[in-house]
Design a protein around this motif. Structure first.
Motif, PDB file in Angstrom:
ATOM      1  N   HIS A 198      50.949  67.489 -25.770  1.00 43.46           N
ATOM      2  CA  HIS A 198      51.390  67.321 -24.380  1.00 43.46           C
ATOM      3  C   HIS A 198      51.824  68.671 -23.832  1.00 43.46           C
ATOM      4  N   ARG A 199      51.928  68.711 -22.501  1.00 45.19           N
ATOM      5  CA  ARG A 199      52.391  69.950 -21.889  1.00 45.19           C
ATOM      6  C   ARG A 199      53.889  70.116 -22.116  1.00 45.19           C
ATOM      7  N   GLU A 200      54.322  71.379 -22.114  1.00 46.72           N
ATOM      8  CA  GLU A 200      55.735  71.691 -22.351  1.00 46.72           C
ATOM      9  C   GLU A 200      56.626  70.854 -21.429  1.00 46.72           C
ATOM     10  N   GLY A 201      57.568  70.152 -22.001  1.00 48.60           N
ATOM     11  CA  GLY A 201      58.504  69.366 -21.200  1.00 48.60           C
ATOM     12  C   GLY A 201      57.931  68.072 -20.660  1.00 48.60           C
ATOM     13  N   ARG A 202      56.677  67.724 -21.014  1.00 45.11           N
ATOM     14  CA  ARG A 202      56.046  66.530 -20.460  1.00 45.11           C
ATOM     15  C   ARG A 202      55.740  65.480 -21.528  1.00 45.11           C
ATOM     16  N   GLY A 203      56.389  65.555 -22.656  1.00 43.10           N
ATOM     17  CA  GLY A 203      56.160  64.547 -23.701  1.00 43.10           C
ATOM     18  C   GLY A 203      56.972  63.297 -23.395  1.00 43.10           C
ATOM     19  N   VAL A 204      56.308  62.163 -23.266  1.00 45.33           N
ATOM     20  CA  VAL A 204      57.029  60.925 -22.940  1.00 45.33           C
ATOM     21  C   VAL A 204      57.142  60.049 -24.187  1.00 45.33           C
ATOM     22  N   TYR A 205      58.149  59.204 -24.197  1.00 51.99           N
ATOM     23  CA  TYR A 205      58.407  58.234 -25.272  1.00 51.99           C
ATOM     24  C   TYR A 205      58.765  58.899 -26.607  1.00 51.99           C
ATOM     25  N   ILE A 206      59.065  60.193 -26.597  1.00 54.00           N
ATOM     26  CA  ILE A 206      59.280  60.889 -27.869  1.00 54.00           C
ATOM     27  C   ILE A 206      60.502  60.353 -28.617  1.00 54.00           C
ATOM     28  N   ASP A 207      61.601  60.113 -27.888  1.00 53.76           N
ATOM     29  CA  ASP A 207      62.798  59.614 -28.590  1.00 53.76           C
ATOM     30  C   ASP A 207      62.549  58.231 -29.183  1.00 53.76           C
ATOM     31  N   GLU A 208      61.869  57.364 -28.442  1.00 54.63           N
ATOM     32  CA  GLU A 208      61.573  56.025 -28.965  1.00 54.63           C
ATOM     33  C   GLU A 208      60.663  56.111 -30.191  1.00 54.63           C
ATOM     34  N   ILE A 209      59.694  57.013 -30.143  1.00 51.78           N
ATOM     35  CA  ILE A 209      58.765  57.137 -31.271  1.00 51.78           C
ATOM     36  C   ILE A 209      59.494  57.675 -32.503  1.00 51.78           C
ATOM     37  N   LYS A 210      60.382  58.651 -32.279  1.00 57.68           N
ATOM     38  CA  LYS A 210      61.134  59.221 -33.410  1.00 57.68           C
ATOM     39  C   LYS A 210      61.952  58.145 -34.115  1.00 57.68           C
ATOM     40  N   ALA A 211      62.415  57.152 -33.337  1.00 55.56           N
ATOM     41  CA  ALA A 211      63.214  56.081 -33.938  1.00 55.56           C
ATOM     42  C   ALA A 211      62.336  55.148 -34.780  1.00 55.56           C
ATOM     43  N   MET A 212      61.011  55.224 -34.588  1.00 55.69           N
ATOM     44  CA  MET A 212      60.108  54.299 -35.298  1.00 55.69           C
ATOM     45  C   MET A 212      59.392  54.940 -36.474  1.00 55.69           C
ATOM     46  N   THR A 213      59.202  56.239 -36.438  1.00 52.54           N
ATOM     47  CA  THR A 213      58.440  56.872 -37.511  1.00 52.54           C
ATOM     48  C   THR A 213      58.882  58.315 -37.736  1.00 52.54           C
ATOM     49  N   ASP A 214      58.798  58.748 -38.979  1.00 51.34           N
ATOM     50  CA  ASP A 214      59.028  60.158 -39.300  1.00 51.34           C
ATOM     51  C   ASP A 214      57.712  60.929 -39.269  1.00 51.34           C
ATOM     52  N   TYR A 215      56.618  60.215 -39.049  1.00 49.12           N
ATOM     53  CA  TYR A 215      55.301  60.835 -39.187  1.00 49.12           C
ATOM     54  C   TYR A 215      54.674  61.136 -37.839  1.00 49.12           C
ATOM     55  N   MET A 216      55.470  61.693 -36.930  1.00 45.39           N
ATOM     56  CA  MET A 216      54.944  62.158 -35.652  1.00 45.39           C
ATOM     57  C   MET A 216      55.000  63.670 -35.627  1.00 45.39           C
ATOM     58  N   GLN A 217      53.918  64.284 -35.168  1.00 44.09           N
ATOM     59  CA  GLN A 217      53.928  65.717 -34.914  1.00 44.09           C
ATOM     60  C   GLN A 217      53.562  65.920 -33.449  1.00 44.09           C
ATOM     61  N   THR A 218      54.359  66.712 -32.743  1.00 41.65           N
ATOM     62  CA  THR A 218      54.052  66.978 -31.334  1.00 41.65           C
ATOM     63  C   THR A 218      53.610  68.432 -31.190  1.00 41.65           C
ATOM     64  N   PHE A 219      52.748  68.658 -30.221  1.00 42.96           N
ATOM     65  CA  PHE A 219      52.172  69.990 -30.006  1.00 42.96           C
ATOM     66  C   PHE A 219      52.138  70.278 -28.506  1.00 42.96           C
ATOM     67  N   THR A 220      52.449  71.508 -28.152  1.00 41.06           N
ATOM     68  CA  THR A 220      52.271  71.913 -26.759  1.00 41.06           C
ATOM     69  C   THR A 220      51.245  73.042 -26.671  1.00 41.06           C
ATOM     70  N   GLU A 221      50.679  73.390 -27.786  1.00 39.56           N
ATOM     71  CA  GLU A 221      49.715  74.497 -27.843  1.00 39.56           C
ATOM     72  C   GLU A 221      48.419  73.974 -28.468  1.00 39.56           C
ATOM     73  N   ARG A 222      47.335  74.039 -27.702  1.00 45.95           N
ATOM     74  CA  ARG A 222      46.096  73.373 -28.105  1.00 45.95           C
ATOM     75  C   ARG A 222      45.530  73.902 -29.428  1.00 45.95           C
ATOM     76  N   ARG A 223      45.652  75.223 -29.618  1.00 45.05           N
ATOM     77  CA  ARG A 223      45.060  75.811 -30.825  1.00 45.05           C
ATOM     78  C   ARG A 223      45.764  75.286 -32.084  1.00 45.05           C
ATOM     79  N   THR A 224      47.083  75.237 -32.014  1.00 46.58           N
ATOM     80  CA  THR A 224      47.844  74.719 -33.168  1.00 46.58           C
ATOM     81  C   THR A 224      47.496  73.251 -33.414  1.00 46.58           C
TER      82      THR A 224
END
Ligand code: FES
Length: 311
Positions: free
Chosen positions: A140-166
């Motif tokens: 997602h774009r910097e500062g535009r990630g939605v539902y992140i807190d809710e997802i963190k409460a459900m799984t430890d297996y989330m990785q978020t990225f704001t840089e396409r190459r990474t």
């Protein structure tokens, strides 16, 4: 077709350009449960549009959807962002799923970009409830990630990225390093989905283990031309690339009901007597599609070079 009369209970504009609606029955009663990955079709004036449900899918009293405001106001987003308010009524079709989790899968790899995170939220709720193995990669774009807190409460297996190459680097290794029996679920802008599918295909993923949730007809390519025969009249004609079957039928005087023209409302369903269908809609269930005897004429086409329609 059955519809639901819903009341807007809450509006959340906490993220720029994204409005989250909480909808409920006017009497607060139970709503139909739904399969994870389902969407709700909301009638927005003269059109109807599908939005992924992010709320709990089991015995819900609320439906929650998040709507991205499109720059051109398309997809009903202008109406939802600028006209809808708490207390208003909306008409919706009951939830449908064309993106449900495969229950026999050994692992679920979810890959999302931007607002494409929304169908993944109900997947994650279900995986959390039933203890299914899941991993999420979210770009997602910097500062535009939605539902992140809710997802963190459900799984430890989330990785978020704001840089396409990474993100692409991590996606490549995730796709290359999955146990047999993993299913891949992808949602996001068309180019992102095409790139992800191409990467997976290049690493040997079979199409049967790749599941896509597209936003609507804007994401679809113009398709190949194909020949159509109408079994009642024997009329035969060609549907050109860039022309929908619905448009071709209308041009020949066949009045097929329609509303959304985006494969979400179910109005333009027509019976198919022969030929293989390239389903591109969000309305038919997987079982409907497997039966192969019906299609949504506004977006779907022939898989091969001809179709017979029972018209
Ligand atoms: S017109 Fe809505 S699905 Fe085709």
């Amino acid at each position: 077709m059955t519809t639901l009369e819903l009341t807007v209970r809450a509006v959340d504009d906490g993220f720029p350009g994204i409005r989250t609606l909480t909808l409920a029955r006017p009497d607060g009663g139970m709503l139909p449960s739904f399969t994870p990955g389902s969407h709700l079709v909301i009638e927005c004036g003269s059109s109807a549009n599908a939005y992924s449900l992010t709320s709990d899918s089991v015995a819900p009293r609320e439906y929650v959807v998040s709507v991205l405001e499109c720059p051109d106001g398309s997809g009903g987003s202008r109406w939802i962002h600028h006209e809808l308010a708490v207390g208003d009524s909306v008409v919706a079709r009951p939830p449908r799923s064309a993106f449900s989790p495969i229950l026999r899968a050994r692992r679920h790899l979810l890959v999302a970009a931007g607002i494409g995170i929304t169908p993944m939220v109900s997947h994650l709720r279900s995986a959390h409830r039933w203890g299914r193995e899941v991993r999420l990669l979210y770009l997602h774009r910097e500062g535009r990630g939605v539902y992140i807190d809710e997802i963190k409460a459900m799984t430890d297996y989330m990785q978020t990225f704001t840089e396409r190459r990474t993100f692409l680097h991590e996606l490549s290794s995730a796709l290359a390093d999955q146990p047999f029996g993993t299913h891949l679920y992808v949602c996001g802008p068309a180019g992102f989905m095409d790139d992800t599918v191409a990467l997976a295909a290049g690493l040997g993923w079979p199409p049967s283990r790749i599941h896509l949730e597209r936003f609507g007809i804007d994401a679809l390519d113009p398709g190949e031309p194909f020949e159509v025969t109408l079994t009642d009249s024997g009329d035969t004609f060609v549907v050109d690339s860039g022309v929908s079957l619905l448009e071709a039928l209308h041009a020949r005087g066949h009045d097929i009901p329609n509303l959304c023209r985006q494969g979400v409302c179910g109005e333009c369903r027509i019976p198919v007597a022969g030929g293989e269908i390239l389903h591109r809609d969000l309305f038919l269930t997987d079982a409907d599609k497997a039966a192969g005897d019906t299609m949504m004429s506004c977006v779907s086409r022939a898989c091969g070079d001809r179709l017979e329609l029972a018209l």
